[in-house]
Scaffold this motif. Structure first.
Motif: not given
Length: 157
Positions: A1-6
């Motif tokens: 999830m955090i990778e998608s946001v980044l």
């Protein structure tokens, strides 16, 4: 999830800065320079602007390519499963990259050489006849990309 946001944030920032930079140079710097500077000074100023902006464009391109493909493969599982709007963005993005590569390696090289050799009529012709049309096309394509990217998820095809 955090990778998608980044990666989505990186993609958005790179696109905004590239297209925003094009807009700033074409719609703000250019008219102001035409009004206030004689051709030799204007052409030297544009050389300085391009010398500073174009390396950033290569950074933006790298960020867009990496983040765009990462998104496709991590979130969607591959290109084949992407919606039409994403394919359109992909095609338009590569057109913009190819146009910029030609602008940088052909027209800008000619422009830079002419300015450095103080061949200002030649530099002006290169800027107006070769560089400006590509800049205008990439500005239009960049705005189209933004519209497709923002609205595409709502008309998912």
């Amino acid at each position: 999830m955090i990778e998608s946001v980044l990666f989505t944030s990186l993609h958005t920032i790179a696109a905004v800065l590239w297209v925003g930079g094009i807009f700033l140079v074409y719609k703000v710097f250019r008219p102001t320079a035409i009004e206030q500077l004689e051709p030799p000074q204007r052409l030297q100023m544009f050389l300085g602007v391009f010398d500073r902006f174009f390396p950033w464009v290569w950074v933006f391109i790298a960020a867009l390519v990496v983040s765009g493909y990462w998104d496709w493969y991590s979130r969607l599982g591959g290109i084949a499963d992407a919606s039409l709007y994403m394919h359109l963005m992909h095609i338009i993005g590569w057109i913009m990259i190819v146009l910029f590569a030609w602008l940088y390696f052909v027209a800008y090289k000619q422009f830079k050489t002419a300015v450095q050799n103080k061949e200002f009529p030649v530099a002006g012709a290169v800027l107006n006849d070769k560089m400006r049309p590509v800049i205008v096309i990439n500005l239009a394509l960049g705005i189209l990309e933004a519209v497709i990217g923002a609205s595409g998820p709502y008309w998912v095809l």
